[in-house]
Motif scaffolding. Structure first.
Motif, short mmCIF file in Angstrom:
data_model
loop_
_atom_site.label_atom_id
_atom_site.label_comp_id
_atom_site.label_asym_id
_atom_site.label_seq_id
_atom_site.Cartn_x
_atom_site.Cartn_y
_atom_site.Cartn_z
N ASN A 173 10.59 0.68 43.93
CA ASN A 173 11.30 0.79 42.95
C ASN A 173 11.25 1.86 42.06
O ASN A 173 12.01 2.36 41.35
CB ASN A 173 10.80 -0.55 42.13
N LEU A 224 14.37 2.32 39.70
CA LEU A 224 14.64 1.10 39.41
C LEU A 224 13.34 0.52 38.25
O LEU A 224 13.49 -0.14 37.47
CB LEU A 224 14.48 0.24 40.36
N ARG A 262 20.51 7.34 39.38
CA ARG A 262 20.21 6.38 40.66
C ARG A 262 21.34 6.28 41.59
O ARG A 262 21.16 6.19 42.70
CB ARG A 262 19.73 5.06 40.01
N PHE A 281 20.32 1.93 48.58
CA PHE A 281 19.17 0.89 48.97
C PHE A 281 19.59 -0.01 50.00
O PHE A 281 20.76 -0.59 49.90
CB PHE A 281 19.01 0.16 47.45
N ASN A 340 21.04 -8.56 50.31
CA ASN A 340 21.65 -8.62 48.81
C ASN A 340 23.03 -8.16 48.99
O ASN A 340 23.73 -7.36 48.13
CB ASN A 340 20.72 -7.47 47.98
N LEU A 379 27.13 -8.86 48.21
CA LEU A 379 27.56 -9.71 47.38
C LEU A 379 28.41 -10.84 47.79
O LEU A 379 29.21 -10.60 48.57
CB LEU A 379 28.70 -8.77 46.36
N TYR A 391 31.13 2.59 40.64
CA TYR A 391 30.48 3.45 39.57
C TYR A 391 30.60 4.81 39.91
O TYR A 391 29.98 5.48 38.90
CB TYR A 391 28.97 2.78 39.47
N ARG A 423 20.99 -11.87 40.47
CA ARG A 423 20.68 -11.12 41.53
C ARG A 423 21.95 -10.09 41.77
O ARG A 423 21.68 -8.94 42.22
CB ARG A 423 20.65 -11.90 42.87
N GLU A 424 22.97 -10.48 41.81
CA GLU A 424 24.09 -9.69 41.86
C GLU A 424 23.88 -8.58 40.87
O GLU A 424 24.51 -7.25 41.05
CB GLU A 424 25.50 -10.60 41.63
N VAL A 457 21.69 -6.09 41.80
CA VAL A 457 22.16 -5.36 42.86
C VAL A 457 23.16 -4.12 42.21
O VAL A 457 23.16 -2.91 42.82
CB VAL A 457 22.96 -6.00 43.76
N ARG A 458 23.89 -4.52 41.52
CA ARG A 458 24.90 -3.63 40.71
C ARG A 458 24.15 -2.62 39.98
O ARG A 458 24.64 -1.49 40.02
CB ARG A 458 25.95 -4.19 40.15
N ARG A 459 23.11 -2.85 39.61
CA ARG A 459 22.44 -1.80 38.80
C ARG A 459 21.59 -0.84 39.87
O ARG A 459 21.56 0.33 39.34
CB ARG A 459 21.21 -2.47 38.01
N SER A 460 21.22 -1.24 40.83
CA SER A 460 20.83 -0.54 41.74
C SER A 460 21.92 0.69 42.54
O SER A 460 21.69 1.65 43.08
CB SER A 460 20.36 -1.19 43.03
N VAL A 479 16.04 -5.18 36.53
CA VAL A 479 16.79 -5.00 37.84
C VAL A 479 15.81 -5.41 38.67
O VAL A 479 16.22 -6.29 39.80
CB VAL A 479 16.90 -3.46 37.78
N ILE A 480 14.42 -5.10 38.80
CA ILE A 480 13.50 -5.62 39.81
C ILE A 480 13.65 -6.92 40.00
O ILE A 480 13.43 -7.64 41.11
CB ILE A 480 12.22 -5.03 39.54
N ILE A 518 16.66 -8.39 41.43
CA ILE A 518 16.81 -8.27 42.95
C ILE A 518 15.77 -9.20 43.85
O ILE A 518 16.31 -9.71 44.74
CB ILE A 518 16.38 -6.76 43.50
N ARG A 519 14.61 -9.35 43.18
CA ARG A 519 13.92 -10.32 44.05
C ARG A 519 14.27 -11.90 43.76
O ARG A 519 13.66 -12.53 44.23
CB ARG A 519 12.41 -10.16 43.40
#
Lengths: 242, 403
Positions: free
Chosen positions: A52, A57, A84, A90, A96, A98, A113, B302-303, B306-309, B397-398, B401-402
């Motif tokens: 992270n 992150l 990022r 990732f 993960n 959608l 984005y 979570r979604e 993920v979008r932040r990632s 964010v972390i 995701i978890r």
């Protein structure tokens, strides 16, 4: 100049009783462009936290992290997010993806984005990347209709669709059976190398770790290099500790 | 530019994927906007009905009614009245279309079923436009009718029915009875559903000398109506009273405003009440959207992570969640306005509201109501999306995701 350079990185987390728990301590790591690095460690050793931090992150509480020679601690939230998205891809253990979006929509999602041409041609790029991971015919399938291996291949395509310079994979084969995991990992390494991106993998799997050019072991927040042939010992140690 | 497109695309994608949830959350907004726009449109139509009915009896804004009577003899002699009115009109240079005369009489009409007295209004041609009278068939009275030996009549359907005529295609005539009968021509039909026959007759015609003898008699002295600008009404009332009293010595002159001047206030209050009710419903609908938005944003943590990632900034996450709500409510508003237009256009509402009498100027669907409905829906979406968006931005964010 390294692509990623961590010096003395520490990360403390505050516990409910107010005390600080060091998750990472004095981590030194450099990653070169196109390099494949693996990190092994037992559960709770700080692997995900390190990933992270690498992926912007999370922020370290000590040390310096240079990205392309530029310090990351002074980055504002907006710039940090943009960097990022532009620099990292990732791959998560639980994929993960959608839910209820097709494979193509999932792969195209990071390009929402992006800007300009990259944004406008996102569906075409997604389809091409799905073709590359062998899932072109399943482009219109939603994740719920895909097997675990297929879902992870979609996740790999998604991680690579924006042409990242670094792919960060957190237990990419953790939710897959051995054979599927090996195939997926081979694909990840191959496609990442094709794109010229560096690959940093966190894994328990010895064979996965062995694919990397350089291997590290994370134990109690401290990162130590593993010499060639030492991965087995590290992995064995992990299982014993766990 | 692509950032905005991306945000819109993301918001639309969320709406599309979560159709069932979105639809459920939008029922309240849809119904509220439907009610608001439909009731506003109906209110406008009802206002028009009220206005036309009010103007039909009292005249347009502002109509001054002027009458005079002699306390000794009752009515003012006709020639004196006519001379006084003529002098007044000349003095102020009033145009012909702004001056109308009205006298009530009982006319004896010879119908196939027998002679019958019918309430008749002897009016000048300008009376029709002043009272917004528009025949549904034929035409209204005009100046040329005064030259005709046969008095022109505009009658209602009950009158026509007594003649045994369904319409004017047979050019119906009727004899106005009495010692010296005269043949009158029916030139127009109005749609009043009074339940009894009535007629408008041209104020004077070449055949009047004989025809007037056929009347049972005037109910009241003739009166004058003046159509003046609303802001000058009070001044005109005072001036007319003074001048006419001088021109008609010994007569009591009455001048007053007779159009429904408070109608606009009443209708404005009605609209305000309707709008307030609509806003309450809209507020409740907005609460529904907010409630479901809060629940689902927690399900989508979570979604969001993920979008932040992927590189989504806080601002982007915020605007996407708000826009998702806005896109959804705007669509609900659009659907509600469309249904409202369909209802108002396709149902014979004006006939229901006006008791079967068609409006002279039927209002179209008010654009303002449609625009307001859309804006209200969009605003509700933006407000209801704010809280979920703030929660989405604060997600770590972390952890997300978890999750």
């Amino acid at each position: 100049m390294s692509l990623l350079e961590l010096t003395g990185i520490g990360r403390d987390v505050r516990l409910p009783d107010g005390s600080l728990l060091p998750v990472l301590a004095g981590v030194d790591l450099s990653v070169e462009p196109g390099e494949h690095v693996s990190i092994v460690g037992r559960s709770g050793s700080g692997k995900s936290t390190l990933l992270n931090v690498l992926g912007l992150l999370d922020s370290p509480t000590a040390g310096t992290y240079l990205l392309d020679g530029q310090p990351t601690d002074s980055l504002g939230g907006r710039r940090r997010s943009r960097l990022r998205g532009e620099t990292f891809g990732f791959v998560f253990q639980q994929f993960n993806l959608l839910p209820r979006r097709t494979a193509e929509e999932n792969v195209a999602a990071p390009l929402l984005y992006a800007r300009g041409r990259e944004f406008l041609t996102r569906n075409r790029a997604a389809r091409a990347m799905l073709d590359r991971v062998g899932l072109g015919p399943r482009a219109l399938s939603v994740p719920e209709k895909l097997s675990g291996g297929e879902q992870q291949r979609v996740a790999i395509a998604r991680a690579l669709v924006r042409g990242p310079r670094v792919v960060l994979a957190d237990e990419p084969t953790g939710a897959l059976d051995v054979e599927t995991g090996a195939a997926v990992m081979a694909l990840l390494a191959e496609v990442t190398a094709e794109n010229g991106a560096a690959l940093v993998t966190i894994t328990h799997d010895l064979s996965v770790a062995a694919l990397a050019g350089r291997r590290f072991r994370l134990d109690h927040g401290r990162l130590t290099p593993v010499a060639a042939g030492g991965a087995l010992a590290a992995a064995t140690s992990d299982r014993t500790d766990a | 530019m692509t950032g905005l497109l991306g945000t819109l695309s993301e918001a639309w994608g969320e709406v599309r994927v979560h159709k069932a949830r979105v639809l459920l959350s939008l029922v309240g907004v849809f119904l509220a906007v439907l009610a608001m726009t439909t009731v506003t449109a109906l209110g406008q139509m009802a206002a028009q009905v009220q206005q036309e009915q009010g103007e039909a009896s009292g005249g347009r804004t502002a109509t001054i009614g002027v009458s005079a009577y002699d306390p000794m003899t009752g009515s003012v002699p006709r020639d004196e009245w006519d001379a006084g009115v003529q002098a007044l009109v000349s003095r102020y240079g009033l145009p012909e279309e702004a001056v109308a005369t009205l006298a009530y009489e009982n006319g004896l009409y010879r119908f196939p079923g027998g002679t019958q007295a019918v309430e008749t209004r002897r009016v000048s041609p300008s009376y029709g436009p002043l009272h917004r009278i528009q025949p549904v068939e034929g035409r209204w009275l005009r100046s040329g009718d005064r030259q005709s030996l046969s008095p022109a009549l505009v009658v209602n359907r009950d009158f026509l029915g007594l003649l045994g005529a369904a319409d004017l295609s047979g050019h119906p005539t009727v004899v106005i009875g009495g010692p010296q009968p005269v043949l009158a021509t029916i030139v127009g039909v109005v749609a009043w559903n009074e339940g009894y026959p009535s007629a408008y007759r041209i104020d004077s015609s070449a055949g009047d000398a004989t025809a007037s003898a056929g009347g049972v008699g005037f109910w009241s002295p003739p009166s004058l109506e003046l159509w003046v600008p609303s802001d000058q009404a009070d001044a005109v009332v005072a001036a007319v009273q003074t001048d006419l009293a001088r021109l008609l010595p010994g007569a009591e002159v009455q001048a007053n405003r007779q159009d429904p001047e408070n109608l606009e206030d009443t209708i404005a209050k009605l609209r305000l009440a309707v709008r307030a009710a609509g806003l309450v419903v809209l507020f409740l609908g907005g609460l529904g959207v907010l409630n479901i938005g809060l629940v689902t944003v927690r399900q989508r943590i979570r979604e969001i992570g993920v979008r932040r990632s992927f590189g989504a900034t806080s601002a982007r996450v915020f605007s996407a969640v708000v826009l998702e709500s806005v896109v959804a409510t705007a669509l609900a508003g659009l659907a509600a306005v469309a249904l409202s237009v369909a209802i108002v256009r396709n149902l014979p509402l004006e006939r229901w509201l006006a008791g079967g009498v068609p409006l002279v100027d039927a209002p179209g669907f008010p654009v303002s109501a449609a625009v307001e409905g859309l804006l209200a829906a969009t605003a509700v979406g933006a407000l209801a999306g704010l809280v979920p968006a703030l929660i989405a931005v604060r997600v770590k964010v972390i952890d997300a995701i978890r999750f």
